[in-house]
Design an enzyme around this catalytic site. Sequence first.
Site, short mmCIF file in Angstrom:
data_model
loop_
_atom_site.label_atom_id
_atom_site.label_comp_id
_atom_site.label_asym_id
_atom_site.label_seq_id
_atom_site.Cartn_x
_atom_site.Cartn_y
_atom_site.Cartn_z
N CYS A 380 16.83 43.35 35.28
CA CYS A 380 16.82 41.77 35.73
C CYS A 380 16.28 41.42 36.88
O CYS A 380 15.11 41.52 36.98
CB CYS A 380 18.53 41.22 35.60
N HIS A 506 19.89 42.65 30.43
CA HIS A 506 20.93 43.66 31.01
C HIS A 506 21.33 44.56 29.96
O HIS A 506 22.39 44.44 29.31
CB HIS A 506 22.36 43.00 31.49
N GLU A 508 22.88 47.38 30.44
CA GLU A 508 24.02 47.96 30.76
C GLU A 508 25.30 47.38 30.01
O GLU A 508 26.00 48.32 29.75
CB GLU A 508 24.42 48.00 32.25
N1 GLN Z 1 18.32 35.88 40.28
C1 GLN Z 1 17.60 36.18 38.98
C2 GLN Z 1 17.46 35.03 38.02
O1 GLN Z 1 18.13 34.15 38.07
C3 GLN Z 1 17.97 37.57 38.33
C4 GLN Z 1 19.41 37.22 37.77
C5 GLN Z 1 19.99 38.57 37.51
O2 GLN Z 1 19.58 39.70 37.89
N2 GLN Z 1 21.01 38.71 36.60
O3 GLN Z 1 16.46 35.15 37.31
#
Ligand code: GLN
Length: 552
Positions: A380, A506, A508
């Site tokens: 992410c 994500h 994970e």
């Molecule tokens: N802050 C980034 C976004 O909002 C990444 C978010 C995250 O890593 N969950 O896109």
Amino acid sequence: MTKYVFVTGGVTSSLGKGITAASLGRLLAARGLRIVNQKLDPYINVDPGTMNPFQHGEVFVTDDGGETDLDLGHYERFTGIALRRDSNVTTGSVYQSVIAKERRGDYLGDTVQVIPHITNEIKDRIRKLAEEDIDVVITEVGGTVGDIESLPFLEAIRQMRKDVGPENTCFVHVTLVPYLSHTEELKTKPTQHSVAELRSRGIQPDIIVVRSGRGIDDPARRKISLFCDVDTEAVIDAIDVDNLYAIPLSLHEGGFDAAVLRSLGLGAPDPDLASWSAMVRRMDGAAPEVTIGLVGKYVDLPDAYLSVVEALKHGALAAGVRLDLRWIPSDDVDGLLSQSYLEGVHGICVPGGFGIRGIEGKIQAARYAREEGIPFLGLCLGLQCAVIEYARGVLDLDGAHSAEFDPTTTHPVIDLMAAQQSVEDMGGTMRLGIYPAKLVPGSLARELYGEELVYERHRHRYEVNNRYRKALEAAGMRLSGLSPNDHLVEIIELPSHPFYIASQFHPEFRSRPDEPHPLFAGLMKAARRHLESADAEVDTTIDVSQPTNDGP
Ligand code: GLN
């Protein structure tokens, strides 16, 4: 008829109630019962999405986009069952619905009160999980008995016993029995007090799960049985184990699931735990040790990266290695620039996050991995940092950044996409939950997954800016996963690097110990290769410079 198990905690927090509930889920499912886990959280936030991971640990995301308590992650990893957002109920969400109903006039004429309106709403949320195909709902009550905040939840579960009958409910209480070294005694008094507190709320536990460190002896068991009025076989000894995943096995040996079935009057075959125990044995015996640098800003509270750490462990299992995790504070850019933090790691993982703090450190880590050929997995925000780094370091776009951190940057390689909605409700602006991604044939992503279309969980506002896609590709970055309509970049990788891959989602959240996620398995296997090639180099050096006397 669905039956209900309620898990409460006493004496102190952090006794592993969540793991106990998750383990029970595993054990009952292994006996062929259809179960679902649930967590009731006593705080007033509507969901943990807006809470700081420093305080609360990670926010676990479900398929349907629920931002939930990290215990749901334990439940999913232990049972393998994907949960929905309604498996997490907070005081805030309960009050929100009750107040909405009051405004709609649903209670016209009534004074709206904790009992019965709030407690009815809580009971509805519990019963909602009792669908026709569910045998047992396992509901964990957050907090510790005696907290003001959890009183309505305790009252609701007390009423549940009356509503559905004692034969259909089982109360499990998890407590602590401390050992006093100077008198060499196990002390059961705190447990007695905690059970007395529970009884004062009208709840008599059926089973007491005792945490004590090294285990309880027969006199302590008999004392707890006598004073707390539970059968001696219903006092379950939950000894400390090094490997979390061994807990279902030790609870089973201690008779936990058998006691729950007895209490519910349920018959079920013995659980089949053969493959789970084989997995735990493989984990415990794994070697060699592979060092992964986890670069994040919440390194002081490891719970903030709980699912990532667990997924790395699962990957380690797939690669046949032992995980040695090196926590690297991303806000210490100097430390990262001098590379002292990263020296000797066999792999680097940059996890997700929000906010500018630590960004430059994460970008440095992505650069180090790229330049030094260290296996890299970005998650992410980790993908976003990898793209920013590539734009700055390879495309020579000075000052390239994400619009999240530098709204006036001339090169917003990461930006909000048009599809984003208003920002009035901070809980409602994100791309949340499961979305498909199609994988490019011949890519590393495609090879790792072995599938063309994959489904993964998202939690982010920003995306790779499509205006820079061509330039990134021309400079050697492969956009190997895209949304089915090609509008959004889901995975990037560097074909010229031994293992450099990052996802906008994500992964994970979908990794399981018995089903390691392909991206984490890929990272750990690449890290193992990196370790082995480094060892091979060292061996050559030794051969040349330090001839030994060992003859053929
Ligand atoms: N802050 C980034 C976004 O909002 C990444 C978010 C995250 O890593 N969950 O896109």
